[in-house]
Design a protein around this motif. Sequence first.
Motif, PDB file in Angstrom:
ATOM      1  N   ASP A 296      94.469   8.413  -7.081  1.00 34.33           N
ATOM      2  CA  ASP A 296      95.284   9.574  -6.518  1.00 34.33           C
ATOM      3  C   ASP A 296      95.913   9.063  -5.326  1.00 34.33           C
ATOM      4  OD1 ASP A 296      94.021  11.495  -8.041  1.00 34.33           O
ATOM      5  OD2 ASP A 296      92.609  11.973  -6.988  1.00 34.33           O
TER       6      ASP A 296
ATOM      7  N   ALA B 267      88.772   6.712  -7.927  1.00 36.69           N
ATOM      8  CA  ALA B 267      89.543   8.030  -7.933  1.00 36.69           C
ATOM      9  C   ALA B 267      90.144   8.053  -6.580  1.00 36.69           C
ATOM     10  CB  ALA B 267      87.750   9.403  -7.700  1.00 36.69           C
ATOM     11  N   LEU B 268      90.382   6.842  -5.959  1.00 32.51           N
ATOM     12  CA  LEU B 268      90.886   7.703  -4.226  1.00 32.51           C
ATOM     13  C   LEU B 268      92.015   6.040  -5.169  1.00 32.51           C
ATOM     14  CD1 LEU B 268      88.364   6.381  -1.867  1.00 32.51           C
ATOM     15  CD2 LEU B 268      89.757   8.863  -2.216  1.00 32.51           C
TER      16      LEU B 268
ATOM     17  N   GLU C 286      83.428  15.432  -1.067  1.00 29.50           N
ATOM     18  CA  GLU C 286      83.859  16.535  -1.988  1.00 29.50           C
ATOM     19  C   GLU C 286      84.201  14.937  -3.488  1.00 29.50           C
ATOM     20  OE1 GLU C 286      87.100  19.326  -4.574  1.00 29.50           O
ATOM     21  OE2 GLU C 286      86.781  19.119  -2.057  1.00 29.50           O
ATOM     22  N   THR C 287      85.054  13.527  -2.769  1.00 29.35           N
ATOM     23  CA  THR C 287      85.292  12.494  -4.330  1.00 29.35           C
ATOM     24  C   THR C 287      83.688  12.074  -4.200  1.00 29.35           C
ATOM     25  OG1 THR C 287      86.684  12.218  -3.283  1.00 29.35           O
ATOM     26  CG2 THR C 287      86.111  10.404  -4.116  1.00 29.35           C
TER      27      THR C 287
ATOM     28  N   ASP D 195      89.660  15.332 -15.939  1.00 30.83           N
ATOM     29  CA  ASP D 195      88.582  16.132 -15.920  1.00 30.83           C
ATOM     30  C   ASP D 195      87.680  16.406 -17.004  1.00 30.83           C
ATOM     31  OD1 ASP D 195      88.887  15.005 -12.940  1.00 30.83           O
ATOM     32  OD2 ASP D 195      90.615  16.869 -13.217  1.00 30.83           O
TER      33      ASP D 195
ATOM     34  N   ILE E   7      85.379  12.447   2.649  1.00 32.27           N
ATOM     35  CA  ILE E   7      85.908  12.172   1.484  1.00 32.27           C
ATOM     36  C   ILE E   7      84.316  12.862   0.510  1.00 32.27           C
ATOM     37  CG2 ILE E   7      87.093  10.437   1.333  1.00 32.27           C
ATOM     38  CD1 ILE E   7      84.934   8.476  -0.033  1.00 32.27           C
TER      39      ILE E   7
ATOM     40  N   GLU F 175      81.519  14.317  -6.819  1.00 29.66           N
ATOM     41  CA  GLU F 175      81.995  14.121  -7.922  1.00 29.66           C
ATOM     42  C   GLU F 175      82.266  12.497  -8.112  1.00 29.66           C
ATOM     43  OE1 GLU F 175      86.061  15.487  -8.991  1.00 29.66           O
ATOM     44  OE2 GLU F 175      85.604  17.682  -7.822  1.00 29.66           O
TER      45      GLU F 175
ATOM     46  N   ALA G 190      84.153   5.851  -6.925  1.00 34.67           N
ATOM     47  CA  ALA G 190      84.908   6.833  -6.055  1.00 34.67           C
ATOM     48  C   ALA G 190      86.120   5.733  -5.892  1.00 34.67           C
ATOM     49  CB  ALA G 190      83.718   7.203  -5.291  1.00 34.67           C
TER      50      ALA G 190
END
Length: 568
Positions: free
Chosen positions: A43, A39-40, A25-26, A553, A23, A29, A36
């Motif tokens: 999704d 975001a997970l 990339e996550t 975003d 993760i 960002e 984090a």
Amino acid sequence: MLTAKGPLLTVDVTERAVEETDISETLSEFIGGRAAATALAHDRIPADADPFGAENRAYLSTGPLQLSRMSFTGRMNMTGLSPLTDGLASTNAGGYLSRNFADTGYSVVELVGASDEPLAVHVRDDGVSFEEVPELAGAEVSAVSEYVADEHDLGAEHCIAIGPAGEALVRFASVMTFDSRAFGRGGLGAVLGSKNVKCVTFAGDGSARPDIEVSDPPAMDVHREAATSDDRMKRQGTTGGTEFINDNFALPTRYFDEYEFESAAGIGGNAVEEKKYKKGACSQCAYACKLPTRDEERGVETEGPEFETVYAFGSCQGVGDIVDVMEANELCDELGMDTISAGVTVAAYLKSRDEFGNAELAREVLREIATRETDRGDLLAEGVHRAHEELGVGDYTVKGMEFAAHDGRVLHGQGLSYAVSNRGADHMYAGMLGLEYSGELDPEGTLGKAERLVHEENRNVIRDSGIVCAFAGDYVTDDRLAALLETDYERLLEIGARVVARERHFNNRRGIAAAADGLPYADEVPDLDAAIAEYYDARGWNADGTVPDESLDSPATTAVGAGVVADD
């Protein structure tokens, strides 16, 4: 930008299987911690998930600062779909877990599925094992810690656990670590209970721990200042402001019927300090603001109570004896319940029975709530929002979450914060209260405060993602926070805005929008509807409180503290 490092570990407790996912990339960002995990969760948790269903997921996460020795960093984040609010909720806890978690090499651990037997999960740097623990069914939190120590030679600082309340799916059950530190708000203890996960332990020899260097200065400057400061917080914790708030603002009393408690001195900072018998801290922190307390006459020993517990089991219930509050605090820790929601729910019951001040009855009811074995306990385990009609009392919640102490009828900016918070009536989501108590913002009125509220919410996301303790504000300033995370402050606020938008977007998909943004005492807070509209506009959201897909975003962010407004 400095971020957490390490893969996501998914633990499927149905299949007794694990999977590692890159993760990076996550993390690049979203830093780590709350950002984090949100975001997970956004999704990976189905929008139609049942909070008590196997498809719900619970996330434990650290940030990059847990790899430092800086004060105010002994914390961890937990995120999941809340059975109390039916939306995403994040909560964090102090103690000594975070660095033991980091020693496993993972940045985030995700729990999914449901076990058919009470289960202990053991996460190590060299693998994960599953242990069926039917003997721990119904065990209180300290008994789980004793089991882990006896059977696995690990201390309470290596463990998260739920008490009977989590197993009974009490909607405000907490997840406990180090016995007395709580992932408190939102009922994530009931999420673990629904998965039949009694405890999770974390340990490693440090060889898998990511290599992260934190800037010094300011890290050691923060640590030195924490060690040498003479704050009252170090003696009395958050209870130090009890009498000031009672005398100058409002201390909700007898289930919000009154604004002032005549016995505030009996449960305030001096009363707590008299019972404090040693210093207490979190991992690596020189500030040492924890409150180990005891009363030898009644044989009570606990950690705390902090201000929110003093309010929930003190003034809100009409109880003026600090030892009674200490007993309730210890019960909640052992049974695994959020002290705010539990205390306010019991206060609602006391009001319904005209029993304000009956601390013995309050403790009796607490035990019943934790097991749901009586009709009374089963009803109250649902929380105020679901129980208030049968009790015949007002619904003092937002989005199903019981109110913290800081009264939005007096602190109008804080009232606005409660109204729009994705988490519900929680004081830590934005923290407008501090600005209004200090006089930096006039407590009167709501109009014109939306941009500052957006800034405070965004900043607090970064605090919870770094992760930095909320009590570090005078030490980890905005400039220092940006330096520690090696980026511009404006970029941090933009990350915060994207996280708040994801929380809201997930909740929107579950049908939570403008109708949920309000207060039970809206007629006592001036221009509330107009201020909520200002807030939506400041966020770049739709007029119905929903998030446009393009705003996930490219959100609006108001950098009040930095003196700029960015719309990326």
